[in-house]
Write an enzyme that holds these catalytic residues in place. Structure first.
Site, short mmCIF file in Angstrom:
data_model
loop_
_atom_site.label_atom_id
_atom_site.label_comp_id
_atom_site.label_asym_id
_atom_site.label_seq_id
_atom_site.Cartn_x
_atom_site.Cartn_y
_atom_site.Cartn_z
CG ASN A 138 -2.30 -0.56 0.85
OD1 ASN A 138 -2.66 -0.61 -0.33
ND2 ASN A 138 -3.06 -0.98 1.85
CG PHE A 396 0.22 -10.08 4.43
CD1 PHE A 396 -0.20 -10.54 5.67
CD2 PHE A 396 0.14 -10.94 3.35
CE1 PHE A 396 -0.67 -11.83 5.83
CE2 PHE A 396 -0.34 -12.22 3.49
CZ PHE A 396 -0.75 -12.68 4.74
CB CYS A 397 0.08 -3.25 3.88
SG CYS A 397 -0.25 -2.66 5.51
CG ASN A 398 0.52 -7.04 -1.73
OD1 ASN A 398 -0.29 -6.87 -2.64
ND2 ASN A 398 1.76 -7.42 -1.96
#
Ligand SMILES: Cc1ncc(COP(=O)(O)O)c(C=O)c1O
Length: 472
Positions: A138, A396-398
């Site tokens: 992100n 995982f911020c992805n």
């Protein structure tokens, strides 16, 4: 012989290269003894690496040996602090083989800080382009907001299942498309923090040949893979040091090619970034060096811990770290992939490559019960916590990586987001995508992982065999 020893023997037969990494076991015993003393199974090296006792001791010794003051003056205390910051930058140049003639090293708070510097300073306009990989973190995705605000075209390059690698054909087409663009920025991760896939560094020169600047997110790659900037020459590289050697937190860097830096336009100035600024004269002159991007007083006391950490990694050597991570990852992929319920259904679905070819030590997956239903990753995390296993769950911020892996479609996402203009929570999202998992489980190996960590995790995973989701 107990079952761990038996399993280790068979592991060593399959991965004989692991035997050449026993120096890491000695290091773990001497400098990371807290791990085994506390019985902690640490499997989140993609989240953060771990620090050794000597890193902390050396840093403390250095701070206690002298008097350091704010580096923005010429006092003896200030000069010493300036030296600390310059040494840290020099150590980064040296470690990544980034020639000072070609690259600047800007110290930042983390990889995100480095990415934001590029995003806010890149000369996006109506005629420029931003090309992003689908599995960016992100903190890279967020650059699209700077690009869009300036009217640039933003495009995502897709991934191909099941390995989740960048689709060669469409990426070549996006990069190769000629047009009247002014500035073009391609941003991708050297290693995905979702699937562990390593995207080829060859894309850098391919992109350059077609007039793109390249931002390489190396945050998940450099903890166990050498990045030599004499061989690969991205324009911008971002790194978080705690992901490499655990300490210090709050320190990362942007390594930027001087030719590309000359394009950047800082949106403001601040203390530390200028040579002269005047109120009456209403002018300011940005510093000519990396200082132009380091807002305010640098973290001069943390700076020496960067050099200490880099030296620590160099003393172990990437060959050894990489070999160990690769062996453990290969074993884990095979073992998890082979887990079966009594009825023959797979217990684990791994997202990303199933071999260690061009992949790192990050393994994302979900557990499925004997009826083929996914096990909520939050339950898995709770059970792991009870056993002192540190792993990560979620996306995982992805989000791109997660959406591709979990098969969440654009239509489903649009439907979920359309009725809720603001205040949308993760729980709202879960309810909306009710028959699919909204996240995954991630384990990752790193600097001082050992076979026992992998073995204990596999024991934990075996608990899901022949279970129904409600019994877990
Ligand atoms: C691939 C990747 N890029 C960027 C980041 C952001 O790092 P930080 O939160 O340290 O800024 C992370 C963190 O997990 C990451 O894995």
């Amino acid at each position: 012989m107990d079952s761990l020893e038996v399993a280790e023997r068979s592991f060593l037969d399959q991965h004989p290269g692991y035997r050449n990494t026993t120096a890491i076991d000695e290091l773990r015993h001497a400098q990371y003894e807290r791990l085994d003393r506390l019985g902690h199974r640490y499997l989140d090296y993609t989240g953060a690496s771990l620090y050794s006792s000597t890193q902390i001791q050396e840093h403390a010794r250095l701070l206690l040996a002298d008097v350091f003051g704010n580096p923005h003056s010429s006092s003896p205390a200030s000069a010493l602090a300036t030296r600390l910051v310059e040494r840290a930058r020099g150590a980064v140049h040296e470690f990544f083989k980034a020639s000072p003639d070609e690259y600047l090293v800007v110290l930042t708070r983390n990889a995100t800080g480095a990415l934001k510097l590029v995003g806010e300073s890149y000369p996006f306009d109506h005629a420029s382009r931003l090309l992003l990989a689908f599995d960016n973190h992100n903190s890279v995705n967020g650059i699209r907001e700077f690009a869009r605000a300036a009217g640039a075209v933003v495009t995502y390059s897709p991934l191909v299942l099941p390995d989740m690698r960048l689709d060669r054909e469409s990426l070549s087409a996006y990069l190769g498309a000629s047009g009247e663009s002014t500035h073009k920025l391609f941003a991708y991760p050297a290693q995905s923090n979702f699937s562990g896939v390593q995207h080829s560094l060859d894309w850098i020169e391919f992109a350059h040949a077609h007039g793109w600047d390249v931002l390489l997110d190396a945050a998940a790659y450099v903890p166990a893979n050498r990045l030599d900037l004499r061989l690969a020459k991205p324009d911008f590289v971002c790194v978080s040091f705690y992901k490499m050697f655990g300490y210090p937190t709050g320190a990362g860097c942007l390594i930027a090619r001087k030719a590309a830096v000359s394009k950047l336009r800082r949106p403001w100035f601040s203390g530390g970034t200028i040579t002269v600024a005047s109120v009456k004269g209403d002018r300011h002159y940005l510093h000519g060096g990396p200082e132009a991007f380091e807002d305010g007083t640098p973290d001069y006391l943390c700076a020496p811990a960067i050099e200490i950490g880099l030296n620590h990694m160099a003393s172990i050597g990437y060959e050894m770290i990489h070999a160990r991570v690769e062996s453990l990852t290969g074993w884990m992929l095979d073992q998890l992939g082979a887990l079966r319920h009594g009825n023959g259904l797979a217990v684990v679905r791994i997202y990303g490559p199933l071999t260690t070819d061009a992949r790192g030590g990050t393994v994302a997956f979900n557990f499925f019960d004997e009826d083929g239903r996914f096990v909520d990753h939050r339950i898995v995390e709770e059970r792991a916590n009870e056993m002192k296993i540190s792993l990560r769950t979620g996306c995982f911020c992805n989000p791109g990586g997660g959406e591709v892996a979990l098969g969440i479609s654009e239509e489903e996402l649009s439907a979920c987001f359309s009725g809720t203009p603001s205040g949308f929570t993760l729980d709202d999202f879960r309810l909306c995508i009710d028959d699919k998992s909204t996240g995954a489980v991630r384990i990752s190996f790193g600097l001082v992982s050992n076979f026992a960590d992998a073995y204990h995790f596999l024991q934990f995973a075996s608990r899901f065999v022949d279970k129904r989701a409600i019994e877990i």
